[in-house]
Design a protein around this motif. Sequence first.
Motif, short mmCIF file in Angstrom:
data_model
loop_
_atom_site.label_atom_id
_atom_site.label_comp_id
_atom_site.label_asym_id
_atom_site.label_seq_id
_atom_site.Cartn_x
_atom_site.Cartn_y
_atom_site.Cartn_z
N ARG A 1 -4.72 -37.50 26.84
CA ARG A 1 -5.92 -36.96 27.29
C ARG A 1 -7.29 -37.57 26.51
O ARG A 1 -8.17 -37.78 27.42
CB ARG A 1 -6.03 -35.56 27.01
CG ARG A 1 -5.00 -34.61 27.72
CD ARG A 1 -5.19 -32.96 27.48
NE ARG A 1 -4.04 -32.30 28.12
CZ ARG A 1 -4.06 -32.00 29.55
NH1 ARG A 1 -5.42 -32.51 29.99
NH2 ARG A 1 -3.07 -31.39 30.17
N ASP A 2 -6.90 -38.31 25.47
CA ASP A 2 -8.11 -38.98 24.88
C ASP A 2 -8.12 -40.42 25.56
O ASP A 2 -9.45 -41.02 25.93
CB ASP A 2 -7.80 -39.36 23.34
CG ASP A 2 -8.13 -38.22 22.51
OD1 ASP A 2 -8.68 -37.25 22.97
OD2 ASP A 2 -7.46 -38.04 21.51
N TRP B 1 2.81 -32.68 21.12
CA TRP B 1 1.98 -33.08 22.19
C TRP B 1 2.74 -32.77 23.42
O TRP B 1 2.55 -32.33 24.26
CB TRP B 1 1.53 -34.25 22.19
CG TRP B 1 0.23 -34.53 21.28
CD1 TRP B 1 -0.52 -33.78 20.43
CD2 TRP B 1 -0.25 -35.92 20.73
NE1 TRP B 1 -1.33 -34.24 19.59
CE2 TRP B 1 -1.17 -35.58 19.86
CE3 TRP B 1 0.14 -37.24 21.21
CZ2 TRP B 1 -1.94 -36.63 19.27
CZ3 TRP B 1 -0.69 -38.11 20.42
CH2 TRP B 1 -1.64 -37.98 19.62
N SER B 2 3.99 -33.38 23.46
CA SER B 2 5.08 -33.16 24.50
C SER B 2 5.46 -31.85 24.81
O SER B 2 5.34 -31.49 26.00
CB SER B 2 6.31 -34.00 24.21
OG SER B 2 7.01 -33.54 22.84
N THR C 1 3.21 -36.44 17.98
CA THR C 1 3.38 -36.70 19.58
C THR C 1 4.20 -35.81 19.98
O THR C 1 4.59 -35.55 21.17
CB THR C 1 3.92 -38.14 19.43
OG1 THR C 1 5.00 -38.23 18.43
CG2 THR C 1 2.76 -39.20 19.56
N GLU D 1 2.12 -30.31 26.39
CA GLU D 1 1.77 -30.63 27.75
C GLU D 1 3.04 -29.91 28.75
O GLU D 1 2.78 -29.84 29.95
CB GLU D 1 2.07 -32.16 27.70
CG GLU D 1 0.71 -32.90 27.17
CD GLU D 1 -0.51 -32.22 27.55
OE1 GLU D 1 -0.62 -31.88 28.58
OE2 GLU D 1 -1.49 -32.24 26.78
N ASN E 1 -0.58 -44.52 18.98
CA ASN E 1 0.06 -43.20 19.53
C ASN E 1 -0.87 -42.16 19.92
O ASN E 1 -1.09 -41.35 19.21
CB ASN E 1 1.02 -42.56 18.34
CG ASN E 1 2.44 -43.20 18.55
OD1 ASN E 1 2.82 -43.59 19.70
ND2 ASN E 1 3.34 -42.93 17.62
N THR F 1 4.38 -40.33 24.87
CA THR F 1 4.56 -38.99 24.31
C THR F 1 5.90 -38.20 24.67
O THR F 1 6.43 -37.70 23.75
CB THR F 1 3.34 -38.06 24.80
OG1 THR F 1 2.17 -38.65 24.45
CG2 THR F 1 3.42 -36.69 24.44
N ASN G 1 -3.19 -39.71 22.02
CA ASN G 1 -3.11 -38.37 23.06
C ASN G 1 -3.62 -38.95 24.50
O ASN G 1 -4.61 -39.43 24.60
CB ASN G 1 -4.01 -37.22 22.60
CG ASN G 1 -3.65 -35.97 23.48
OD1 ASN G 1 -3.54 -36.08 24.70
ND2 ASN G 1 -3.40 -35.01 22.96
N HIS H 1 0.44 -43.81 27.92
CA HIS H 1 0.55 -43.00 26.63
C HIS H 1 1.16 -41.51 26.97
O HIS H 1 1.92 -41.11 26.16
CB HIS H 1 -1.27 -42.72 26.22
CG HIS H 1 -1.54 -43.80 25.32
ND1 HIS H 1 -2.70 -44.25 25.37
CD2 HIS H 1 -0.72 -44.67 24.34
CE1 HIS H 1 -2.87 -45.19 24.34
NE2 HIS H 1 -1.72 -45.52 24.06
#
Length: 469
Positions: A108-109, A267-268, A264, A271, A104, A185, A106, A181
């Motif tokens: 961006r990573d 993160w959603s 996650t 974003e 899982n 997310t 990110n 990914h």
Amino acid sequence: MQKAQIGLIGLGVMGANLALNIAEKGFRIAVYNRTSEKTDAFVAEAGELAENIIGCSSLEELANAIEKPRPIILMVQAGEAVDQQIEALKDIIDADDIIIDAGNANFRDTRRRMEALRDSGPRFIGMGVSGGEEGARHGPSIMVGGPREAYDHIKPVLQAIAARYKGEACEAWLGSDGAGHFVKTIHNGIEYADMQMIAEIYGIMRDGAGMAPAEIGKIFERWNKGRLNSYLIEITAKVLGVTDDKTGKPIVDIIVDRAGQKGTGRWSAIESQSLGIPATAIEAAVAARSLSAMKDLRIKAEERFKIETGSIETLDDARIAMLEDALLAGKVIAYAQGFAVMTAASEEFGWDLPLAEVARIWRAGCIIRSQFLDEIASAYEAETEKTDLLMTDAFSDLISRTQGALRKTVAESAVAGLPVPALASALGHFDQFRLGRGTANLIQAQRDFFGAHSFERFDAPGAHHGNWS
């Protein structure tokens, strides 16, 4: 010795189950775990599948055990552990080999790692895998981002191990770099909203109507045979019917009301804000989990405010149908928000995400699999341009039929003091979405007053200022 067609690093629960899935589908797989005892135990316990598994005690041994070009799946903890594993592999494998991060991560990573490996190799894939332990073992939903040619090399394995819906494999290449990914997310963000809304309806029945868990479970069981048919509704019915072995009480009643999260969902929400796309139901669900973790503070607040929770009318068949429609409306709005975020990200990062395909690969294997994902896929296939899900014919009709139930449910819950943050946020989104003229004109006037930010006029083009002095 015959070489493996694929490798895997990390034999935790997800990694071990994925490896067994691959071996069961007839592919030879080399496995490695940082703790060699775990590798040995895994092979020993694999039974007949052990003949398709090569246990390795070092990364060098793993690399030598796989046919070139070597695909190697990483099932390690997201973050620094992935970077460390990539660094360790770079000096051992070749530039045309493929590292597949199936955790899982990110997105961006994932984009950063892919860029760092672009000139020197190996090739890198970010692969979202949904379905939990059961999915990893018997068929997950798989979302792939990265070089298309690298995906094509591993596609036979992915098609074999993925969940199936009416014979179709629930896996797809979705775009370059972090596309896979990112989609995973947003899947998890929708999952947060879905679970929160289900919990809110449960709360209305428990606290507003005084119903017992088993009684509520039977209602969810009935709903699972209709429009709400989905994995989360199915397991909710099952969970509510389970009795605790130690106390003899419904197990849900002895579970502390403090929900965990791994990032996650957060993160959603982040974003969606970064892209300027409202995902209010997802944001409310993330916030609700955070507030649930503040158990001690909530206990003190209950003592401080002493506000009695009111009851709602008896839940006859008509009112149960109202709650069913309210939950359906809320879920559809949450899905629409998630797909809107993916649409914006696709444009921002140049992915050209196939939204119909995303809906299709979520129809089986993943946590948010549900009946209407088929309808979402059909809705996007019917559109010549990417549009908001709520504006498609099928879903605008559905929301028109169910928004009244959502409105009444939120209103009655507010009067009774029953918290429904995700359902209320979904309704608020819809009400603002459906108005051609909102109230942001006042906000623009305020912004111009204190900061001279200017505003548009209906009767003249360009930027204007008010005569506030």
